[in-house]
Design a protein around this motif. Structure first.
Motif, PDB file in Angstrom:
ATOM      1  N   ARG A  85       0.803  -1.219   0.000  1.00  0.00           N
ATOM      2  CA  ARG A  85       0.000   0.000   0.000  1.00  0.00           C
ATOM      3  C   ARG A  85       0.835   1.268   0.000  1.00  0.00           C
ATOM      4  NH1 ARG A  85      -2.074  -0.634   6.224  1.00  0.00           N
ATOM      5  NH2 ARG A  85      -0.144   0.022   7.259  1.00  0.00           N
ATOM      6  N   GLU A  86       2.076   1.210   0.568  1.00  0.00           N
ATOM      7  CA  GLU A  86       2.857   2.435   0.662  1.00  0.00           C
ATOM      8  C   GLU A  86       3.545   2.810  -0.644  1.00  0.00           C
ATOM      9  OE1 GLU A  86       5.375  -0.626   3.061  1.00  0.00           O
ATOM     10  OE2 GLU A  86       3.474  -0.567   1.973  1.00  0.00           O
ATOM     11  N   LEU A  87       3.795   1.806  -1.497  1.00  0.00           N
ATOM     12  CA  LEU A  87       4.550   2.059  -2.719  1.00  0.00           C
ATOM     13  C   LEU A  87       3.753   2.922  -3.687  1.00  0.00           C
ATOM     14  CD1 LEU A  87       6.144  -1.458  -3.353  1.00  0.00           C
ATOM     15  CD2 LEU A  87       7.118   0.513  -2.159  1.00  0.00           C
ATOM     16  N   GLY A  88       4.335   4.053  -4.062  1.00  0.00           N
ATOM     17  CA  GLY A  88       3.689   4.968  -4.983  1.00  0.00           C
ATOM     18  C   GLY A  88       2.765   5.955  -4.322  1.00  0.00           C
ATOM     19  N   PHE A  89       2.552   5.801  -3.010  1.00  0.00           N
ATOM     20  CA  PHE A  89       1.619   6.666  -2.287  1.00  0.00           C
ATOM     21  C   PHE A  89       2.339   7.503  -1.230  1.00  0.00           C
ATOM     22  CE2 PHE A  89      -0.752   3.192  -4.095  1.00  0.00           C
ATOM     23  CZ  PHE A  89      -1.872   3.805  -4.605  1.00  0.00           C
ATOM     24  N   VAL A  90       3.025   6.836  -0.310  1.00  0.00           N
ATOM     25  CA  VAL A  90       3.758   7.589   0.717  1.00  0.00           C
ATOM     26  C   VAL A  90       5.264   7.311   0.664  1.00  0.00           C
ATOM     27  CG1 VAL A  90       1.770   7.757   2.246  1.00  0.00           C
ATOM     28  CG2 VAL A  90       3.323   5.810   2.461  1.00  0.00           C
ATOM     29  N   ARG A  91       5.684   6.403  -0.208  1.00  0.00           N
ATOM     30  CA  ARG A  91       7.098   6.250  -0.518  1.00  0.00           C
ATOM     31  C   ARG A  91       7.200   5.879  -1.986  1.00  0.00           C
ATOM     32  NH1 ARG A  91      10.284   2.079   2.859  1.00  0.00           N
ATOM     33  NH2 ARG A  91      11.873   2.493   1.267  1.00  0.00           N
ATOM     34  N   ASP A  92       8.379   6.127  -2.575  1.00  0.00           N
ATOM     35  CA  ASP A  92       8.504   5.951  -4.015  1.00  0.00           C
ATOM     36  C   ASP A  92       8.255   4.513  -4.427  1.00  0.00           C
ATOM     37  OD1 ASP A  92       8.946   8.593  -4.632  1.00  0.00           O
ATOM     38  OD2 ASP A  92      11.128   8.446  -4.429  1.00  0.00           O
ATOM     39  N   GLY A  93       7.590   4.386  -5.596  1.00  0.00           N
ATOM     40  CA  GLY A  93       7.139   3.097  -6.059  1.00  0.00           C
ATOM     41  C   GLY A  93       7.996   2.490  -7.148  1.00  0.00           C
ATOM     42  N   SER A  94       7.361   1.589  -7.908  1.00  0.00           N
ATOM     43  CA  SER A  94       8.094   0.670  -8.786  1.00  0.00           C
ATOM     44  C   SER A  94       8.253   1.131 -10.222  1.00  0.00           C
ATOM     45  CB  SER A  94       7.384  -0.687  -8.778  1.00  0.00           C
ATOM     46  OG  SER A  94       6.055  -0.558  -9.282  1.00  0.00           O
ATOM     47  N   HIS A  95       7.660   2.249 -10.608  1.00  0.00           N
ATOM     48  CA  HIS A  95       7.771   2.680 -11.995  1.00  0.00           C
ATOM     49  C   HIS A  95       9.064   3.468 -12.181  1.00  0.00           C
ATOM     50  CE1 HIS A  95       3.165   2.090 -12.475  1.00  0.00           C
ATOM     51  NE2 HIS A  95       3.835   0.961 -12.338  1.00  0.00           N
ATOM     52  N   ALA A  96      10.143   2.741 -11.981  1.00  0.00           N
ATOM     53  CA  ALA A  96      11.489   3.289 -12.002  1.00  0.00           C
ATOM     54  C   ALA A  96      12.460   2.132 -12.239  1.00  0.00           C
ATOM     55  CB  ALA A  96      11.809   3.988 -10.686  1.00  0.00           C
ATOM     56  N   GLU A  97      13.728   2.472 -12.400  1.00  0.00           N
ATOM     57  CA  GLU A  97      14.718   1.421 -12.626  1.00  0.00           C
ATOM     58  C   GLU A  97      15.143   0.726 -11.337  1.00  0.00           C
ATOM     59  OE1 GLU A  97      17.075   2.632 -16.641  1.00  0.00           O
ATOM     60  OE2 GLU A  97      17.566   3.831 -14.874  1.00  0.00           O
ATOM     61  N   TYR A  98      15.046   1.431 -10.213  1.00  0.00           N
ATOM     62  CA  TYR A  98      15.394   0.845  -8.922  1.00  0.00           C
ATOM     63  C   TYR A  98      14.345   1.235  -7.890  1.00  0.00           C
ATOM     64  CZ  TYR A  98      20.004  -0.147 -10.901  1.00  0.00           C
ATOM     65  OH  TYR A  98      21.023  -0.624 -11.680  1.00  0.00           O
ATOM     66  N   LEU A  99      14.225   0.399  -6.857  1.00  0.00           N
ATOM     67  CA  LEU A  99      13.203   0.581  -5.831  1.00  0.00           C
ATOM     68  C   LEU A  99      13.778   0.179  -4.483  1.00  0.00           C
ATOM     69  CD1 LEU A  99      10.174   0.792  -4.829  1.00  0.00           C
ATOM     70  CD2 LEU A  99       9.955  -1.612  -5.523  1.00  0.00           C
ATOM     71  N   ALA A 100      13.546   1.001  -3.450  1.00  0.00           N
ATOM     72  CA  ALA A 100      13.943   0.658  -2.085  1.00  0.00           C
ATOM     73  C   ALA A 100      12.695   0.353  -1.273  1.00  0.00           C
ATOM     74  CB  ALA A 100      14.720   1.805  -1.458  1.00  0.00           C
ATOM     75  N   LEU A 101      12.785  -0.662  -0.420  1.00  0.00           N
ATOM     76  CA  LEU A 101      11.659  -1.036   0.438  1.00  0.00           C
ATOM     77  C   LEU A 101      12.159  -1.927   1.568  1.00  0.00           C
ATOM     78  CD1 LEU A 101       9.442  -3.829  -1.140  1.00  0.00           C
ATOM     79  CD2 LEU A 101      11.656  -3.205  -2.092  1.00  0.00           C
TER      80      LEU A 101
END
Length: 320
Positions: A85-101
């Motif tokens: 739920r947090e990805l793309g809403f309150v922290r950066d999401g997956s529509h990128a080359e790299y993703l932190a979580l």
């Protein structure tokens, strides 16, 4: 790295494909090189301001599949998938080359799925999984599934994997014919469909799962005593008139299903169980995926906003 980004909400004009810094790994987290990222209706609706808790600037995107490139040693190099739920809403999401979580927010990608197939499965299967779990579908459960979009298809396959007895209602007669040809019992939705349900299940269905948001009042008439109705959508004004008398006389239960309630860690737990079903062959490999390079992200968001129903997945051709 390249990333899709929006710095305000309310218009797709805020979306740009831009260069941003690759995320650094911090304690308790991983950095994933995103090979593929699913695109869901909630992603473009997010940019349009349908989720008031979203903070900007933000990289959108919930679903992903890729390889861990930084984080705990046991995870580096692992092929993973995830959502939350947090990805793309309150922290950066997956529509990128790299993703932190969070490190606990990734699950091992099923070996039977490609990156694109895994990325296409996140939200649809997580939503369907919650519906199947909370309605108690198991061997022999009689189920009416309304709608066969991405979530409906996932719900059908999960229910069949549990040996439930499933019939499907769809809007168009040609779609019903096509499903019946494939061995899926289907009928055309209209106000009389409960009668057809009772022809198949004399006492009514134990579970009705409406994935469309338009058939709740009628669906109650198709329920057996003590049955469950699950919903994932609503009419545009958010309201529906429900035949309460029929509902409580049946001792029925209404279940609201919302995958956006679950963070990456909870989603990873569910995806691990779903992944086992893919690897065992109980779930077939997803089909009907339309892949596009991340360079086409803005165009894809506009296609979805204009009514496209394809299951799009962004792919990244990265050179390490």
């Amino acid at each position: 790295m390249k990333a899709l980004r929006f710095d305000r909400i309310g218009s797709l004009d805020a979306l740009t494909l831009t260069d941003v810094l690759r995320p650094d790994v911090v304690a308790g987290e991983v950095v994933v090189r995103v090979h593929a990222a699913g695109v869901n209706p909630s992603d473009f609706k997010n940019v349009l301001g349908k989720f008031p808790y979203t903070t900007v600037p933000r990289i959108p995107g919930r679903d992903f599949a890729g390889v861990v490139v930084a984080g705990p040693c046991a995870l580096v190099g692992q092929e993973v998938w995830g959502s939350g739920r947090e990805l793309g809403f309150v922290r950066d999401g997956s529509h990128a080359e790299y993703l932190a979580l969070p490190a606990e927010g990734v699950a091992r990608k099923p070996a039977t799925l490609t990156f694109a197939e895994a990325a296409a499965s996140g939200v649809p299967y997580l939503t369907a999984w919650e519906a199947v779990e909370r309605t108690g579908i198991q061997a022999g459960t009689t189920v009416v599934l309304i709608g066969m979009g991405a979530v409906g298809t996932a719900a059908y396959l999960l229910a069949v994997a549990r040996d439930a007895d499933v019939v499907v209602g769809v809007r168009r007669s040609e779609h019903a014919d096509e499903l019946n040809t494939r061995g899926i019992t289907a009928f055309v939705l209209d106000e009389e469909f409960p009668a057809r349900v009772h022809e198949r299940f004399a006492d009514g269905a134990e579970v009705v799962f409406d994935t469309t948001g338009f058939w709740l009042p009628t669906a109650i008439k198709a329920l057996r005593a003590g049955g469950h109705v699950a919903v994932i959508a609503a009419p545009s004004d958010g309201h529906e008139r429900v035949p309460v008398l029929e509902f409580y006389r049946r001792g029925a239960t209404l279940i609201g299903v919302n995958s956006a309630r679950h963070d990456t860690i909870a989603s990873a737990v569910a995806l691990s169980r779903i992944g086992e079903l893919f690897e065992s062959g109980a779930l077939p490999v997803p089909t009907g995926i339309v892949t596009r390079p991340l360079d086409k992200a803005v165009e894809t968001y506009r296609d979805l906003a204009e009514g496209a129903t394809d299951k799009f997945v962004f792919t990244n051709d990265l050179n390490d």
